[in-house]
Each structure stands twice: as C-alpha cells, then as structure tokens.
Write a protein that holds these residues in place. Structure first.
Motif, PDB file in Angstrom:
ATOM      1  N   HIS A 265      -7.407   1.952   2.093  1.00 16.70           N
ATOM      2  CA  HIS A 265      -5.953   1.949   1.544  1.00 16.70           C
ATOM      3  C   HIS A 265      -5.011   2.707   2.508  1.00 16.70           C
ATOM      4  CE1 HIS A 265      -2.256   2.176  -1.075  1.00 16.70           C
ATOM      5  NE2 HIS A 265      -2.579   3.469  -1.379  1.00 16.70           N
TER       6      HIS A 265
ATOM      7  N   LEU B 131      -1.611   1.257   4.987  1.00 16.22           N
ATOM      8  CA  LEU B 131      -0.300   1.972   4.944  1.00 16.22           C
ATOM      9  C   LEU B 131       0.298   2.260   6.081  1.00 16.22           C
ATOM     10  CD1 LEU B 131      -0.470   3.851   1.616  1.00 16.22           C
ATOM     11  CD2 LEU B 131       0.413   1.675   1.975  1.00 16.22           C
TER      12      LEU B 131
ATOM     13  N   LYS C 180       9.317   7.022  -0.245  1.00 13.75           N
ATOM     14  CA  LYS C 180       9.330   5.773   0.726  1.00 13.75           C
ATOM     15  C   LYS C 180      10.561   5.071   0.560  1.00 13.75           C
ATOM     16  CE  LYS C 180       6.743   2.307  -1.826  1.00 13.75           C
ATOM     17  NZ  LYS C 180       5.264   1.367  -1.978  1.00 13.75           N
TER      18      LYS C 180
ATOM     19  N   ASP D  29       6.107  -2.557  -7.728  1.00 12.21           N
ATOM     20  CA  ASP D  29       6.425  -2.075  -6.330  1.00 12.21           C
ATOM     21  C   ASP D  29       7.525  -2.962  -5.788  1.00 12.21           C
ATOM     22  OD1 ASP D  29       5.233  -0.364  -4.145  1.00 12.21           O
ATOM     23  OD2 ASP D  29       5.840  -2.485  -3.034  1.00 12.21           O
TER      24      ASP D  29
ATOM     25  N   GLN E 195       1.758  -4.582  -7.814  1.00 15.42           N
ATOM     26  CA  GLN E 195       2.489  -5.198  -6.786  1.00 15.42           C
ATOM     27  C   GLN E 195       3.801  -5.717  -7.328  1.00 15.42           C
ATOM     28  OE1 GLN E 195       1.901  -4.607  -3.243  1.00 15.42           O
ATOM     29  NE2 GLN E 195       3.964  -5.214  -3.090  1.00 15.42           N
TER      30      GLN E 195
ATOM     31  N   SER F  63       2.403  12.698  -1.195  1.00 14.99           N
ATOM     32  CA  SER F  63       2.535  12.327  -2.730  1.00 14.99           C
ATOM     33  C   SER F  63       1.618  10.897  -2.826  1.00 14.99           C
ATOM     34  CB  SER F  63       4.024  12.113  -2.990  1.00 14.99           C
ATOM     35  OG  SER F  63       4.641  11.133  -1.971  1.00 14.99           O
ATOM     36  N   ALA F  64       0.619  10.853  -2.590  1.00 17.59           N
ATOM     37  CA  ALA F  64      -0.468   9.814  -2.963  1.00 17.59           C
ATOM     38  C   ALA F  64      -0.873  10.189  -4.365  1.00 17.59           C
ATOM     39  CB  ALA F  64      -1.515   9.898  -1.927  1.00 17.59           C
ATOM     40  N   LYS F  65      -1.039   8.929  -4.973  1.00 14.04           N
ATOM     41  CA  LYS F  65      -1.056   8.934  -6.292  1.00 14.04           C
ATOM     42  C   LYS F  65      -2.732   8.807  -6.679  1.00 14.04           C
ATOM     43  CE  LYS F  65       1.617   5.283  -6.956  1.00 14.04           C
ATOM     44  NZ  LYS F  65       2.335   5.431  -5.642  1.00 14.04           N
TER      45      LYS F  65
ATOM     46  N   ARG G 208       6.109   3.288 -14.275  1.00 14.78           N
ATOM     47  CA  ARG G 208       6.059   4.302 -13.172  1.00 14.78           C
ATOM     48  C   ARG G 208       7.393   4.279 -12.223  1.00 14.78           C
ATOM     49  NH1 ARG G 208       4.039   2.349  -7.809  1.00 14.78           N
ATOM     50  NH2 ARG G 208       3.872   0.066  -7.977  1.00 14.78           N
TER      51      ARG G 208
ATOM     52  N   ARG H  17      -6.663   4.424  -6.696  1.00 15.52           N
ATOM     53  CA  ARG H  17      -7.930   3.670  -6.265  1.00 15.52           C
ATOM     54  C   ARG H  17      -9.130   4.528  -6.313  1.00 15.52           C
ATOM     55  NH1 ARG H  17      -3.486   2.653  -4.131  1.00 15.52           N
ATOM     56  NH2 ARG H  17      -2.570   0.491  -3.964  1.00 15.52           N
TER      57      ARG H  17
ATOM     58  N   THR I  18      -2.955  -7.162  -2.186  1.00  6.92           N
ATOM     59  CA  THR I  18      -3.034  -5.824  -3.150  1.00  6.92           C
ATOM     60  C   THR I  18      -4.213  -6.067  -4.173  1.00  6.92           C
ATOM     61  OG1 THR I  18      -0.657  -5.482  -2.986  1.00  6.92           O
ATOM     62  CG2 THR I  18      -1.630  -4.765  -4.617  1.00  6.92           C
TER      63      THR I  18
ATOM     64  N   ARG J 137       6.729   7.678   4.258  1.00  2.04           N
ATOM     65  CA  ARG J 137       5.570   7.388   3.403  1.00  2.04           C
ATOM     66  C   ARG J 137       5.102   8.544   2.855  1.00  2.04           C
ATOM     67  NH1 ARG J 137       3.450   3.097   1.346  1.00  2.04           N
ATOM     68  NH2 ARG J 137       4.036   1.838   3.243  1.00  2.04           N
TER      69      ARG J 137
END
Ligand code: IPE
Ligand code: IPE
Ligand code: MG
Ligand code: MG
Length: 322
Positions: free
Chosen positions: A77, A81, A225, A211, A208, A43-45, A320, A48, A171, A93
């Motif tokens: 990135h 992780l 996560k 997050d 961040q 599920s990566a957004k 988000r 970047r 970040t 993750r």
C-alpha cells in the motif's frame, strides 16, 4: 482513538507489525534506510494490516504467517502511495512532506519499486502459493486501474459504471487481497474466505468513495494530505459526476476539464461541492450502501470480537475525517 478501540482484538499483534515495519528500514545503505523509514511513518491508519489480522481471527490464527502478510500489505500500500504522489506531484502525505518533494520524483519511483519487491518477499515468505499468486494478480489489477485513471484524466464523458470499475481495481483489489490472505492463511473454509472477500470488495468501494468526497470537503490538517487533488489531476470522481448532473448550466467545471488548465479557479468548484448538502449526502449514502453490503454476510462467520471490529471498521469508514 476510535481506531484503537476497533483494533483492540489485535492490538498486540498490530504492535508487532509496527515493529516489523521499523526493522525493514535497517539496510546497508543509510540513504535508502531514510527513504524507507520516511515513507512508512506518519499518520498512517494501518487499516490493511489490521484487516489482515482480523480476517485471520475466525479459524487457525497463526501469527508466523499472518505477521509477514500484514507487513506485506502495508508495504505494498505504501509503495502505491509513494508512486501516486510522484505521479500527482503531491507535496504532503501522512502529515509529512512527500518523498518526491524532499528527494525528487526519481527517488520516489525507485523507492516504490523497492517497496513492491519488499512486499513480494514478505508475501513469498508465507510459502503459500495462493497468496503469492494473489500478490501478483493484485499488483496487476491496481496498475490497470491507475492506468485507466491516467488515461481518462480530464475526460468528462465517464459514467458511474466506469467509476466503480476503476475504484474496484485501484482500491478494492487490495482490500480483497487483505481479507483473502488473512482468511486463507488461517485455514478458513472456502465459504468463509468468500464472505471476507465480499467484505473487502465492498469496504474498498466505500473507502474510496469517502476518500473522493473528503478530497473536496475534508481538512488537510486532519487528512494529512492535500485536498483538491483529484480536481487538479482531472480525475472524475463521484462528487464531480454529481456536480455535472446537478449544475448542468455551470460552465466552470467544463472549462477546467476542457482547458486542462492549471490556472482555472478550482476553489470555486471545491466550494460548490462544499456548499451542496445534496451532493455530499448522496456520496455518503452510496458509501453507506456499500458498507451495508460489506457486512451482510458477516453473520455467517463465527461470532467473536474480530467480527464486531469488522462491522465497526465499516461504520468508521463512513464517518471518518482522516
Ligand atoms: C489512502 O489510503 C489511499 C486510498 C486508497 C484512498 P489510506 O487512507 O488508508 O492511507 P493511510 O495508509 O492511512 O496513510
Ligand atoms: C488511491 O487513490 C490511490 C491508490 C490506490 C494507489 P487516491 O489517488 O485518491 O489516493 P490519495 O487521495 O492520494 O491518498
Ligand atoms: Mg492521489
Ligand atoms: Mg484521494
């Protein structure tokens, strides 16, 4: 879905990034292929690489340069992780079991190294000395920030300034690399590059901070996560600093940090944040302020759909859930 709408000006090219990322797992060693593929999927957004392409949309948009750069930043990135999860002994993750959970910490360390090198190679393929130097400088800065975080684990005597400096390093530096490389590779004038670096810097802090608050109030299901991870690592984030300021008489947080104990009741501390609208509100206010700063000078860039997407991405960041 909301991200799809924001990514619309670069939709087709982001699809090419996705295909390019799939290709890098085609190597001569089946186990390594599996590790690379596993780390990049889920599920990566893809924020970047999206920002790299969007930053390239204001002047000479050259996909031959922007595509490898967008891949480089997502791979870099992902490497951070993979290492981060090994350090934290984290189990989930991007909605899937981590590399360290499935194959062990040793494999995670080595895969992270492999991915950093892969990112360096894609950056170098642009033959642009500015972005090649930027890659090295950014990796140095991220490592500096992560080491600062590890060194200060369970140290409650940290102020906001130290916190902002640390998240700027760990970040924002990558978001600055993303916007600087995207604009520099599209022949943007220096003034425009600086507006986009300023965007990356402030966006990164906001990202961040959100997050860090989601680490308390988010849902593991949506985030893909675990929550409570900062508390478990002894990482002093904005919600924790606000807890200390708001509940100076409560001993549980101090006890946890003094004993560094695994067994201390972290649920209670997480609940304290979840049940403190004032703390949550203040975190989001801070994030919103940084998003405002990110966007102030965008109006000096040429008006186009990418500029609107940058504004909407900043707005998405403070709403988000994942
Ligand atoms: C997670 O980044 C690490 C932070 C900087 C907070 P993302 O939230 O962008 O993670 P993915 O790429 O979507 O998985
Ligand atoms: C971002 O911070 C990590 C890096 C910049 C490498 P976090 O430690 O908060 O990231 P998550 O929450 O594990 O994704
Ligand atoms: Mg982490
Ligand atoms: Mg986090």
């Amino acid at each position: 879905l909301e991200l799809d709408r924001i990514y619309e000006p670069i939709r087709e090219d982001l699809e090419k990034v996705e295909q390019g990322l799939q290709k890098i797992s085609h190597v001569d060693f089946a186990f390594l292929s599996q590790l690379i593929g596993h780390s990049l999927k889920g599920s990566a957004k893809r924020i970047r690489p999206a920002l790299t392409l969007l930053s390239g949309k204001f002047y000479d948009y050259n996909l031959n340069l922007l595509l490898p750069m967008a891949m480089a930043v997502e791979i870099m990135h992902t490497a951070t992780l993979v290492h981060d999860d090994a350090i934290d002994k984290s189990m989930v993750r991007r909605g899937k079991p981590t590399i360290n959970k499935l194959w062990g910490e040793d494999k995670a360390v080595l895969l992270g190294d492999y991915l950093f090198a892969e990112a360096g190679a894609f950056t170098a393929s642009t033959k642009n000395l500015r972005v090649i130097n930027l890659f090295a400088e950014t990796l140095r800065t991220i490592s500096n920030g992560e080491l600062n975080q590890a060194y200060n684990a369970f140290n409650l005597k940290q102020n906001r300034e130290q916190y902002y400096q640390r998240i700027a390093k760990k970040t924002s530096s990558l978001f600055c690399m993303v916007t600087e490389s995207g604009s520099a590779l599209s022949q943007a004038p220096e003034e425009s590059i600086h507006i986009l670096i300023e965007y990356g810097y402030n966006f990164g802090i906001a990202f961040q901070v959100v997050d860090d608050v989601l680490d308390f109030i988010g849902s593991e299901e949506e985030l893909g996560k675990p929550i409570g991870s900062d508390l478990a690592q002894g990482t002093v984030t904005l919600p924790i600093m606000l807890l200390l300021e708001n509940y100076p008489e409560d001993e549980s947080l101090r006890t946890l940090f003094e004993s560094r104990s695994e067994s201390t009741d972290k649920k209670h501390i997480i609940e304290m944040v979840r049940n403190s609208p004032a703390i949550i509100k203040e975190c989001y206010q801070v994030a919103a302020d940084f998003c405002g700063r990110a966007c102030t000078n965008l109006k000096r860039l040429p008006e186009n759909p990418a500029r609107q997407s940058l504004i909407e991405l900043a707005d998405f960041t403070i709403r988000r859930k994942k």
